[in-house]
Design an enzyme around this catalytic site. Structure first.
Site, PDB file in Angstrom:
ATOM      1  N   GLY A   1       0.807  -1.212   0.000  1.00  0.00           N
ATOM      2  CA  GLY A   1       0.000   0.000   0.000  1.00  0.00           C
ATOM      3  C   GLY A   1       0.840   1.263   0.000  1.00  0.00           C
ATOM      4  O   GLY A   1       0.510   2.244  -0.676  1.00  0.00           O
ATOM      5  N   ASP A   2       1.931   1.262   0.750  1.00  0.00           N
ATOM      6  CA  ASP A   2       2.828   2.418   0.772  1.00  0.00           C
ATOM      7  C   ASP A   2       3.452   2.644  -0.594  1.00  0.00           C
ATOM      8  O   ASP A   2       3.536   3.777  -1.087  1.00  0.00           O
ATOM      9  CB  ASP A   2       3.933   2.208   1.810  1.00  0.00           C
ATOM     10  CG  ASP A   2       3.468   2.488   3.221  1.00  0.00           C
ATOM     11  OD1 ASP A   2       2.816   3.510   3.452  1.00  0.00           O
ATOM     12  OD2 ASP A   2       3.770   1.669   4.105  1.00  0.00           O
ATOM     13  N   THR A   3       3.937   1.574  -1.206  1.00  0.00           N
ATOM     14  CA  THR A   3       4.622   1.711  -2.489  1.00  0.00           C
ATOM     15  C   THR A   3       3.663   2.159  -3.579  1.00  0.00           C
ATOM     16  O   THR A   3       4.003   3.021  -4.409  1.00  0.00           O
ATOM     17  CB  THR A   3       5.289   0.380  -2.874  1.00  0.00           C
ATOM     18  OG1 THR A   3       6.133  -0.051  -1.807  1.00  0.00           O
ATOM     19  CG2 THR A   3       6.121   0.542  -4.124  1.00  0.00           C
TER      20      THR A   3
END
Length: 389
Positions: A167-169
């Site tokens: 999700g961060d990437t």
């Protein structure tokens, strides 16, 4: 050497850990000058996972092509120094909880008064507005809310994560797209009253970045009331596409194109399934996917991975082993594509790190500098306010 595409673009990175810093890394890989502002103790990522001489080897990837400045944004002095950096920047990256920057006097409206060309990338769990904006948001929650976690794992079992902070990437990459779009728009708004053009806010929510990649999930529910369910390693509604056990490991096979399916069946000695008219289209294969998967497994389970990969590749069927870190490090294609690059850190560690993506033919990215030591760059000198009348 050709000029990097983002050379001359100055970026101030206030974010920590993953999403904001990954966006900064990507911009830095393509020539932007990235100044990472760290708290006095440093970005927590410096201490995450496996360390060498007290510093994470992950840090060497996430913070390459950056300079480090230590500022305490909780103090007026730290915020004043940050403001001096931002006033000279083209891009500001922050991933604090919504409202934090405004409380510090560093909201976009304030910053744009002295730097109207600023592009501000704001990454948060739920976005800068909406009923959930004040909730703490991590990638693990974003993956769940965005619909990804429900589909991850085996039917009837607890959902699993993919092992990295996806999700961060995804949010970071959407943020980079937004920054590039905003810089393009800024260039078109240059005028006498805006020498650098007009900047804007790029608002990226982690859950939205995940949701944006969920393909037909919502339309299928909207049209048919269908709630897609987890299916393990298979791809529901598309056949055959699955992971298959071999004599010494596993492979993934994508035989879901009509002609590819026929080549796959012939390669495994199942001419009967190759010519069956009921299996000529995807709909027919989906109806009999268990039979097809069983036939493939009977063939793969008797053969080592290498034999399966070689045989199906020769038949022009998409196939691949399921790679570990060792497989990646030893694979010649990664090396040929410069996706494994060797760096030597300041403390003498020879380290393989991922190369640059995407690959540009005329203005490629590069690893120009190693990840910085904490506070190796001094903050700018801030002139005291004038008391003259």
């Amino acid at each position: 050497m050709s000029q990097a595409p983002l050379e001359g673009i100055k970026v101030v990175e206030l974010g920590q850990l993953i999403a904001g810093p990954f966006a900064g890394k990507t911009l830095g890989d393509f020539g932007a000058e990235v100044i990472k502002v760290e708290p006095p103790g440093g970005d927590p990522l410096r201490q995450w996972r496996m360390l060498h001489d007290g510093t994470s080897v992950w840090w060497q990837v996430q913070s390459r092509n950056k300079a480090s400045v230590v500022l305490d944004l909780r103090t007026p002095e730290g915020r004043a120094d940050a403001r001096a950096l931002i006033d000279e920047a083209d891009v500001l990256i922050e991933n604090f909880k919504p409202g934090t920057m405004e409380a510090w006097g560093l909201g976009y409206d304030d910053l744009a008064k002295t730097n109207p060309g600023l592009v501000m990338l704001r990454v948060s769990g739920y976005g800068q507005d909406g009923p959930y904006r004040d909730r703490p948001g991590f990638a693990v929650v974003a993956e769940a809310m965005g619909g990804l976690r429900h589909l991850s794992g085996e039917p009837g079992r607890v959902p699993v994560r993919c092992g990295v902070s996806l999700g961060d990437t995804l949010a970071a990459l959407h943020g980079v797209i937004g920054v590039l779009l905003a810089l393009q728009a800024r260039g078109r708004s240059v005028g006498p009253d805006a020498p650098k053009g007009r900047g804007q806010v790029v608002d990226v929510a982690l859950y939205e970045a995940v949701f944006n990649c969920m393909e037909s999930l919502l339309p299928e529910y909207s049209a048919f009331g269908a709630v897609r369910q987890p299916a393990g390693s298979a791809l529901p509604g598309i056949a055959p596409s699955n992971a298959y056990r071999c004599a010494d490991g596993m492979v993934v096979i994508g035989g879901n194109g009509d002609s590819i399916y026929q080549r796959l069946m012939r390669a495994i000695g199942r001419e009967d399934l190759a010519v069956d008219p009921a299996l000529a289209s995807n709909a027919g294969r989906v109806a009999r996917v268990d039979e097809i998967d069983a036939a493939i497994t009977r063939w793969t389970v008797e053969r080592p991975v290498t034999e399966v990969v070689n045989a199906l590749s020769a038949a022009q069927v998409p196939v691949g082993r399921i790679y570990t870190a060792r497989d990646i490090a030893e694979d010649p294609h990664f090396r040929a594509r410069q996706m494994i690059q060797r760096v030597v850190t300041a403390d003498g560690l020879a380290l393989d790190v991922p190369g640059i993506v995407p690959k540009l033919s005329a203005t490629p990215g590069a690893i120009r500098t190693l990840a910085p030591r904490l506070g190796e760059r001094e903050p700018p000198a801030v002139m005291p306010p004038s008391h003259e009348s």
